[in-house]
Design a protein around this motif. Structure first.
Motif, PDB file in Angstrom:
ATOM      1  N   ALA A 257      20.819  25.189  -8.121  1.00  0.00           N
ATOM      2  CA  ALA A 257      19.631  25.759  -7.479  1.00  0.00           C
ATOM      3  C   ALA A 257      19.747  25.705  -5.955  1.00  0.00           C
ATOM      4  CB  ALA A 257      18.376  25.010  -7.943  1.00  0.00           C
ATOM      5  N   GLY A 258      20.140  24.549  -5.422  1.00  0.00           N
ATOM      6  CA  GLY A 258      20.286  24.427  -3.976  1.00  0.00           C
ATOM      7  C   GLY A 258      21.393  25.307  -3.430  1.00  0.00           C
ATOM      8  N   GLY A 259      22.511  25.415  -4.151  1.00  0.00           N
ATOM      9  CA  GLY A 259      23.606  26.265  -3.706  1.00  0.00           C
ATOM     10  C   GLY A 259      23.239  27.738  -3.702  1.00  0.00           C
ATOM     11  N   SER A 260      22.488  28.184  -4.699  1.00  0.00           N
ATOM     12  CA  SER A 260      22.058  29.587  -4.732  1.00  0.00           C
ATOM     13  C   SER A 260      21.139  29.906  -3.563  1.00  0.00           C
ATOM     14  CB  SER A 260      21.351  29.884  -6.057  1.00  0.00           C
ATOM     15  OG  SER A 260      22.198  29.618  -7.152  1.00  0.00           O
ATOM     16  N   LEU A 261      20.225  28.984  -3.261  1.00  0.00           N
ATOM     17  CA  LEU A 261      19.319  29.202  -2.132  1.00  0.00           C
ATOM     18  C   LEU A 261      20.075  29.249  -0.804  1.00  0.00           C
ATOM     19  CD1 LEU A 261      16.457  29.442  -0.993  1.00  0.00           C
ATOM     20  CD2 LEU A 261      16.329  26.946  -0.977  1.00  0.00           C
ATOM     21  N   TYR A 316      18.996  36.522  -4.856  1.00  0.00           N
ATOM     22  CA  TYR A 316      17.724  35.830  -5.075  1.00  0.00           C
ATOM     23  C   TYR A 316      17.342  35.839  -6.558  1.00  0.00           C
ATOM     24  CZ  TYR A 316      12.802  34.619  -4.803  1.00  0.00           C
ATOM     25  OH  TYR A 316      11.579  34.017  -4.996  1.00  0.00           O
ATOM     26  N   GLY A 317      17.627  36.938  -7.241  1.00  0.00           N
ATOM     27  CA  GLY A 317      17.396  36.956  -8.683  1.00  0.00           C
ATOM     28  C   GLY A 317      18.237  35.911  -9.396  1.00  0.00           C
ATOM     29  N   LEU A 318      19.496  35.760  -8.957  1.00  0.00           N
ATOM     30  CA  LEU A 318      20.342  34.708  -9.515  1.00  0.00           C
ATOM     31  C   LEU A 318      19.768  33.326  -9.228  1.00  0.00           C
ATOM     32  CD1 LEU A 318      23.014  33.763 -10.823  1.00  0.00           C
ATOM     33  CD2 LEU A 318      24.061  33.921  -8.548  1.00  0.00           C
ATOM     34  N   TYR A 319      19.250  33.139  -8.015  1.00  0.00           N
ATOM     35  CA  TYR A 319      18.639  31.859  -7.655  1.00  0.00           C
ATOM     36  C   TYR A 319      17.436  31.548  -8.530  1.00  0.00           C
ATOM     37  CZ  TYR A 319      15.457  28.828  -5.053  1.00  0.00           C
ATOM     38  OH  TYR A 319      14.560  27.856  -4.717  1.00  0.00           O
ATOM     39  N   ARG A 320      16.603  32.551  -8.820  1.00  0.00           N
ATOM     40  CA  ARG A 320      15.434  32.315  -9.653  1.00  0.00           C
ATOM     41  C   ARG A 320      15.837  31.949 -11.081  1.00  0.00           C
ATOM     42  NH1 ARG A 320      11.240  30.644  -7.745  1.00  0.00           N
ATOM     43  NH2 ARG A 320      10.175  31.332  -9.655  1.00  0.00           N
ATOM     44  N   VAL A 321      16.858  32.601 -11.599  1.00  0.00           N
ATOM     45  CA  VAL A 321      17.323  32.278 -12.955  1.00  0.00           C
ATOM     46  C   VAL A 321      17.857  30.849 -13.004  1.00  0.00           C
ATOM     47  CG1 VAL A 321      19.030  32.859 -14.701  1.00  0.00           C
ATOM     48  CG2 VAL A 321      17.790  34.677 -13.553  1.00  0.00           C
ATOM     49  N   VAL A 322      18.667  30.489 -12.027  1.00  0.00           N
ATOM     50  CA  VAL A 322      19.217  29.137 -11.996  1.00  0.00           C
ATOM     51  C   VAL A 322      18.128  28.095 -11.801  1.00  0.00           C
ATOM     52  CG1 VAL A 322      20.748  27.594 -10.718  1.00  0.00           C
ATOM     53  CG2 VAL A 322      21.467  29.931 -11.202  1.00  0.00           C
ATOM     54  N   SER A 323      17.152  28.406 -10.928  1.00  0.00           N
ATOM     55  CA  SER A 323      16.064  27.457 -10.699  1.00  0.00           C
ATOM     56  C   SER A 323      15.215  27.262 -11.954  1.00  0.00           C
ATOM     57  CB  SER A 323      15.195  27.948  -9.540  1.00  0.00           C
ATOM     58  OG  SER A 323      15.931  28.040  -8.354  1.00  0.00           O
ATOM     59  N   LYS A 324      14.986  28.326 -12.686  1.00  0.00           N
ATOM     60  CA  LYS A 324      14.194  28.212 -13.915  1.00  0.00           C
ATOM     61  C   LYS A 324      14.914  27.349 -14.950  1.00  0.00           C
ATOM     62  CE  LYS A 324      11.922  31.786 -15.161  1.00  0.00           C
ATOM     63  NZ  LYS A 324      11.543  33.138 -15.682  1.00  0.00           N
TER      64      LYS A 324
END
Length: 328
Positions: A257-261, A316-324
Protein backbone atom coordinates in the motif's frame (compact mmCIF):
# COMPACT_ATOMS: atom_id res chain seq x y z
CA UNK A 1 -66.25 -5.70 45.18
CA UNK A 2 -65.00 -8.87 43.53
CA UNK A 3 -65.48 -10.82 46.78
CA UNK A 4 -69.07 -9.60 47.17
CA UNK A 5 -69.84 -10.51 43.58
CA UNK A 6 -68.37 -13.94 44.17
CA UNK A 7 -70.50 -14.33 47.29
CA UNK A 8 -73.62 -13.32 45.46
CA UNK A 9 -72.79 -15.71 42.71
CA UNK A 10 -72.36 -18.57 45.11
CA UNK A 11 -75.60 -17.62 46.92
CA UNK A 12 -77.77 -17.29 43.83
CA UNK A 13 -76.18 -20.18 41.92
CA UNK A 14 -77.02 -22.76 44.48
CA UNK A 15 -78.28 -26.08 43.13
CA UNK A 16 -81.77 -25.71 41.78
CA UNK A 17 -81.68 -21.88 41.54
CA UNK A 18 -80.66 -21.27 37.90
CA UNK A 19 -83.50 -18.77 37.49
CA UNK A 20 -81.92 -16.48 40.12
CA UNK A 21 -78.94 -15.58 37.82
CA UNK A 22 -80.42 -12.30 36.46
CA UNK A 23 -81.23 -11.16 39.98
CA UNK A 24 -77.62 -11.86 41.09
CA UNK A 25 -76.19 -9.93 38.16
CA UNK A 26 -78.43 -6.93 38.80
CA UNK A 27 -77.56 -6.94 42.47
CA UNK A 28 -73.79 -7.11 41.73
CA UNK A 29 -74.01 -4.26 39.26
CA UNK A 30 -76.00 -2.16 41.76
CA UNK A 31 -73.36 -2.67 44.45
CA UNK A 32 -70.53 -1.87 41.97
CA UNK A 33 -72.17 1.38 40.92
CA UNK A 34 -72.75 2.36 44.54
CA UNK A 35 -69.08 1.71 45.37
CA UNK A 36 -67.95 3.76 42.36
CA UNK A 37 -70.15 6.68 43.39
CA UNK A 38 -68.83 6.39 46.92
CA UNK A 39 -65.22 6.46 45.67
CA UNK A 40 -65.96 9.51 43.49
CA UNK A 41 -67.56 11.38 46.38
CA UNK A 42 -64.62 10.48 48.59
CA UNK A 43 -62.16 11.85 46.00
CA UNK A 44 -64.19 15.04 45.69
CA UNK A 45 -64.29 15.52 49.45
CA UNK A 46 -60.49 15.10 49.65
CA UNK A 47 -59.89 17.77 46.99
CA UNK A 48 -58.66 15.43 44.25
CA UNK A 49 -60.25 15.45 40.83
CA UNK A 50 -60.26 12.34 38.67
CA UNK A 51 -57.90 12.58 35.76
CA UNK A 52 -58.95 11.71 32.25
CA UNK A 53 -56.76 9.32 30.22
CA UNK A 54 -54.16 11.06 28.07
CA UNK A 55 -55.14 11.53 24.47
CA UNK A 56 -52.87 9.88 21.92
CA UNK A 57 -51.40 12.23 19.40
CA UNK A 58 -50.77 11.04 15.89
CA UNK A 59 -47.04 10.76 15.03
CA UNK A 60 -45.79 13.51 12.77
CA UNK A 61 -44.25 12.34 9.52
CA UNK A 62 -41.22 14.31 8.38
CA UNK A 63 -40.73 14.51 4.68
CA UNK A 64 -37.03 14.09 3.92
CA UNK A 65 -35.43 15.54 0.82
CA UNK A 66 -34.65 13.12 -2.02
CA UNK A 67 -31.08 11.77 -2.08
CA UNK A 68 -30.25 13.36 -5.43
CA UNK A 69 -30.98 16.80 -3.97
CA UNK A 70 -28.36 16.27 -1.24
CA UNK A 71 -25.79 15.05 -3.78
CA UNK A 72 -26.36 17.87 -6.25
CA UNK A 73 -24.32 20.67 -4.54
CA UNK A 74 -21.03 18.70 -4.15
CA UNK A 75 -21.39 17.24 -7.64
CA UNK A 76 -21.90 20.70 -9.13
CA UNK A 77 -18.94 22.10 -7.18
CA UNK A 78 -16.75 19.19 -8.31
CA UNK A 79 -17.82 19.67 -11.91
CA UNK A 80 -17.07 23.40 -11.85
CA UNK A 81 -13.77 23.24 -9.96
CA UNK A 82 -12.24 20.05 -11.36
CA UNK A 83 -14.10 18.36 -14.18
CA UNK A 84 -14.59 21.45 -16.33
CA UNK A 85 -10.88 22.45 -16.36
CA UNK A 86 -9.93 18.82 -17.01
CA UNK A 87 -12.38 18.72 -19.91
CA UNK A 88 -10.76 21.86 -21.34
CA UNK A 89 -7.33 20.20 -21.12
CA UNK A 90 -8.62 17.10 -22.90
CA UNK A 91 -10.33 19.24 -25.53
CA UNK A 92 -7.13 21.20 -26.18
CA UNK A 93 -5.15 17.98 -26.47
CA UNK A 94 -7.44 16.83 -29.30
CA UNK A 95 -6.00 19.43 -31.63
CA UNK A 96 -5.36 17.71 -34.98
CA UNK A 97 -1.86 16.24 -35.10
CA UNK A 98 -1.02 17.07 -31.48
CA UNK A 99 -0.72 13.48 -30.21
CA UNK A 100 1.29 12.33 -33.22
CA UNK A 101 3.67 15.25 -32.90
CA UNK A 102 4.24 14.76 -29.17
CA UNK A 103 4.64 10.98 -29.34
CA UNK A 104 7.15 11.34 -32.16
CA UNK A 105 9.32 13.83 -30.28
CA UNK A 106 12.48 12.64 -28.55
CA UNK A 107 11.88 15.05 -25.64
CA UNK A 108 8.63 13.28 -24.71
CA UNK A 109 10.19 9.82 -24.82
CA UNK A 110 13.14 10.94 -22.71
CA UNK A 111 10.84 12.62 -20.18
CA UNK A 112 8.68 9.49 -19.97
CA UNK A 113 11.70 7.24 -19.37
CA UNK A 114 13.16 9.64 -16.80
CA UNK A 115 9.85 9.92 -14.96
CA UNK A 116 9.37 6.16 -14.80
CA UNK A 117 12.87 5.22 -13.66
CA UNK A 118 13.01 8.00 -11.07
CA UNK A 119 9.61 6.99 -9.69
CA UNK A 120 10.51 3.29 -9.55
CA UNK A 121 13.95 3.89 -8.02
CA UNK A 122 12.53 6.31 -5.45
CA UNK A 123 9.81 3.82 -4.53
CA UNK A 124 12.34 1.02 -4.03
CA UNK A 125 14.55 3.29 -1.91
CA UNK A 126 11.58 4.40 0.19
CA UNK A 127 10.49 0.79 0.74
CA UNK A 128 13.93 -0.33 1.92
CA UNK A 129 14.68 2.69 4.08
CA UNK A 130 11.14 2.92 5.44
CA UNK A 131 11.08 -0.76 6.40
CA UNK A 132 14.38 -0.51 8.28
CA UNK A 133 13.44 2.68 10.11
CA UNK A 134 9.99 1.33 11.00
CA UNK A 135 11.60 -1.83 12.40
CA UNK A 136 13.90 0.23 14.62
CA UNK A 137 11.11 2.48 15.89
CA UNK A 138 8.65 -0.35 16.51
CA UNK A 139 10.86 -3.09 17.98
CA UNK A 140 14.03 -1.43 19.30
CA UNK A 141 13.31 0.53 22.47
CA UNK A 142 15.25 3.78 22.72
CA UNK A 143 14.67 7.13 24.41
CA UNK A 144 12.45 9.39 22.34
CA UNK A 145 10.95 6.62 20.23
CA UNK A 146 7.40 7.88 20.65
CA UNK A 147 8.51 11.42 19.82
CA UNK A 148 10.08 10.19 16.58
CA UNK A 149 6.86 8.37 15.70
CA UNK A 150 4.86 11.55 16.27
CA UNK A 151 7.33 13.56 14.21
CA UNK A 152 6.70 11.26 11.25
CA UNK A 153 3.05 12.30 11.29
CA UNK A 154 4.10 15.95 11.29
CA UNK A 155 6.65 15.33 8.53
CA UNK A 156 3.88 14.14 6.22
CA UNK A 157 2.46 17.67 6.17
CA UNK A 158 5.72 19.31 5.01
CA UNK A 159 5.84 20.62 1.42
CA UNK A 160 8.30 18.88 -0.86
CA UNK A 161 10.29 22.01 -1.70
CA UNK A 162 11.13 22.45 1.99
CA UNK A 163 13.09 19.20 2.00
CA UNK A 164 14.81 20.24 -1.23
CA UNK A 165 15.86 23.54 0.30
CA UNK A 166 17.29 21.70 3.32
CA UNK A 167 19.33 19.47 1.02
CA UNK A 168 20.55 22.53 -0.87
CA UNK A 169 21.80 24.03 2.38
CA UNK A 170 23.64 20.78 3.13
CA UNK A 171 24.94 19.55 -0.24
CA UNK A 172 24.54 22.52 -2.55
CA UNK A 173 27.41 24.18 -4.36
CA UNK A 174 27.82 26.64 -1.49
CA UNK A 175 26.30 24.32 1.10
CA UNK A 176 27.65 23.30 4.49
CA UNK A 177 29.35 20.11 3.30
CA UNK A 178 31.30 21.88 0.56
CA UNK A 179 32.11 24.74 2.95
CA UNK A 180 33.59 22.38 5.52
CA UNK A 181 35.59 20.62 2.79
CA UNK A 182 37.06 23.84 1.43
CA UNK A 183 37.92 25.05 4.95
CA UNK A 184 39.74 21.84 5.80
CA UNK A 185 41.53 21.24 2.51
CA UNK A 186 41.91 24.76 1.13
CA UNK A 187 40.38 23.72 -2.19
CA UNK A 188 38.53 26.22 -4.32
CA UNK A 189 35.35 24.12 -4.54
CA UNK A 190 33.93 21.16 -2.71
CA UNK A 191 33.36 17.70 -4.19
CA UNK A 192 29.62 17.52 -3.49
CA UNK A 193 27.94 18.40 -6.78
CA UNK A 194 25.53 15.53 -7.15
CA UNK A 195 22.45 17.51 -6.09
CA UNK A 196 21.98 18.98 -9.58
CA UNK A 197 22.06 15.50 -11.15
CA UNK A 198 19.37 12.80 -11.32
CA UNK A 199 20.93 11.28 -8.18
CA UNK A 200 20.20 14.46 -6.27
CA UNK A 201 16.57 14.29 -7.34
CA UNK A 202 16.51 10.64 -6.28
CA UNK A 203 17.96 11.48 -2.85
CA UNK A 204 15.43 14.27 -2.32
CA UNK A 205 12.49 12.08 -3.31
CA UNK A 206 13.60 9.20 -1.08
CA UNK A 207 14.08 11.60 1.82
CA UNK A 208 10.67 13.19 1.37
CA UNK A 209 8.53 10.14 0.57
CA UNK A 210 9.98 7.59 3.03
CA UNK A 211 7.58 8.61 5.86
CA UNK A 212 4.67 7.75 3.56
CA UNK A 213 5.89 4.15 3.70
CA UNK A 214 6.72 4.20 7.40
CA UNK A 215 3.26 5.30 8.50
CA UNK A 216 1.35 2.17 7.33
CA UNK A 217 4.25 -0.02 8.46
CA UNK A 218 4.14 1.36 11.99
CA UNK A 219 0.38 0.81 12.05
CA UNK A 220 0.86 -2.80 10.94
CA UNK A 221 3.64 -3.44 13.47
CA UNK A 222 1.50 -2.06 16.30
CA UNK A 223 -1.10 -4.77 15.62
CA UNK A 224 1.37 -7.64 15.65
CA UNK A 225 1.32 -10.03 18.58
CA UNK A 226 4.61 -9.94 20.45
CA UNK A 227 4.05 -13.55 21.49
CA UNK A 228 5.07 -14.68 17.99
CA UNK A 229 8.38 -12.86 18.27
CA UNK A 230 8.99 -14.20 21.77
CA UNK A 231 8.28 -17.79 20.69
CA UNK A 232 10.56 -17.48 17.67
CA UNK A 233 13.31 -16.00 19.82
CA UNK A 234 12.93 -18.69 22.49
CA UNK A 235 13.30 -21.37 19.80
CA UNK A 236 16.70 -19.96 18.89
CA UNK A 237 15.80 -18.00 15.77
CA UNK A 238 18.18 -15.17 14.97
CA UNK A 239 16.93 -11.61 14.39
CA UNK A 240 17.32 -11.78 10.59
CA UNK A 241 15.32 -15.01 10.46
CA UNK A 242 12.61 -13.52 12.67
CA UNK A 243 12.39 -10.53 10.35
CA UNK A 244 12.28 -12.70 7.23
CA UNK A 245 9.84 -15.36 8.42
CA UNK A 246 7.67 -13.57 11.01
CA UNK A 247 7.71 -9.81 10.54
CA UNK A 248 8.04 -9.47 6.76
CA UNK A 249 4.94 -11.57 5.88
CA UNK A 250 2.86 -9.42 8.22
CA UNK A 251 4.31 -6.23 6.71
CA UNK A 252 3.80 -7.10 3.04
CA UNK A 253 0.27 -5.58 2.73
CA UNK A 254 1.44 -2.33 4.34
CA UNK A 255 4.54 -2.28 2.13
CA UNK A 256 2.41 -2.76 -0.97
CA UNK A 257 0.00 0.00 0.00
CA UNK A 258 2.74 2.47 0.92
CA UNK A 259 4.79 1.62 -2.17
CA UNK A 260 1.83 2.13 -4.50
CA UNK A 261 1.11 5.53 -2.96
CA UNK A 262 4.76 6.63 -3.23
CA UNK A 263 4.92 5.50 -6.85
CA UNK A 264 1.89 7.63 -7.77
CA UNK A 265 3.26 10.67 -5.93
CA UNK A 266 6.72 10.36 -7.47
CA UNK A 267 5.26 10.27 -10.97
CA UNK A 268 3.57 13.62 -10.36
CA UNK A 269 6.35 15.31 -8.37
CA UNK A 270 7.22 18.75 -9.69
CA UNK A 271 8.61 20.84 -6.83
CA UNK A 272 11.62 18.63 -6.04
CA UNK A 273 12.84 18.55 -9.64
CA UNK A 274 12.32 22.30 -10.01
CA UNK A 275 14.04 23.34 -6.77
CA UNK A 276 17.07 21.07 -7.16
CA UNK A 277 17.82 22.75 -10.48
CA UNK A 278 18.94 19.43 -11.91
CA UNK A 279 20.27 19.87 -15.42
CA UNK A 280 19.10 17.39 -17.98
CA UNK A 281 16.42 15.97 -15.65
CA UNK A 282 13.09 16.49 -17.42
CA UNK A 283 10.09 14.60 -16.10
CA UNK A 284 6.55 14.69 -17.48
CA UNK A 285 5.42 17.47 -15.10
CA UNK A 286 8.51 19.49 -16.02
CA UNK A 287 7.79 18.94 -19.70
CA UNK A 288 4.25 20.24 -19.21
CA UNK A 289 5.70 23.33 -17.51
CA UNK A 290 8.20 23.88 -20.31
CA UNK A 291 5.69 23.44 -23.12
CA UNK A 292 3.03 25.64 -21.55
CA UNK A 293 5.04 28.40 -19.82
CA UNK A 294 8.29 28.61 -21.76
CA UNK A 295 7.19 27.65 -25.28
CA UNK A 296 3.47 28.56 -25.14
CA UNK A 297 2.70 25.29 -26.94
CA UNK A 298 -0.54 24.57 -25.11
CA UNK A 299 -1.67 21.70 -27.32
CA UNK A 300 1.55 19.74 -26.69
CA UNK A 301 1.42 20.61 -22.98
CA UNK A 302 -2.15 19.29 -22.75
CA UNK A 303 -1.17 16.06 -24.53
CA UNK A 304 1.64 15.43 -22.03
CA UNK A 305 -0.71 16.32 -19.17
CA UNK A 306 -3.34 13.85 -20.39
CA UNK A 307 -0.72 11.08 -20.61
CA UNK A 308 0.49 11.91 -17.11
CA UNK A 309 -3.05 11.89 -15.73
CA UNK A 310 -3.81 8.56 -17.42
CA UNK A 311 -0.73 6.93 -15.88
CA UNK A 312 -1.51 8.41 -12.47
CA UNK A 313 -5.15 7.29 -12.52
CA UNK A 314 -4.13 3.77 -13.50
CA UNK A 315 -1.60 3.57 -10.69
CA UNK A 316 -4.08 5.10 -8.26
CA UNK A 317 -6.54 2.35 -9.14
CA UNK A 318 -3.80 -0.17 -8.38
CA UNK A 319 -3.15 1.60 -5.07
CA UNK A 320 -6.82 1.38 -4.10
CA UNK A 321 -6.96 -2.34 -4.89
CA UNK A 322 -3.82 -3.02 -2.87
CA UNK A 323 -5.03 -0.85 0.00
CA UNK A 324 -8.36 -2.65 0.13
CA UNK A 325 -6.66 -6.03 0.27
CA UNK A 326 -4.26 -4.74 2.91
CA UNK A 327 -7.11 -3.29 4.98
CA UNK A 328 -5.50 0.16 4.94
Amino acid sequence: MASRAAGLTKKHLAPGSVTALPEAASEASTEASSEASTGASTGASSGRTPTAPAERTAPTVRRSLPPWLWAAPPVVALAVVFLYPLALVVQESLTPGAYAEVFASQAFRDALVTTVWLAVASTVGCLVLGFVLALVIAFVPFPGGKAVSKFIDVFLSFPSFLITLALLFLYGTVGMANGVWTDLTGAEAGPFRFLTTPWGVLLAEVTYFTPFVMRPLLAAFSQMETAQLEVASSLGARPLRIIRQVILPEALPALAAGGSLVLVMCLNEFGIVLFTGAKGVTTLPMLVYGKAILESDYAAACVVAVVNVAISVGLYGLYRVVSKRAGA
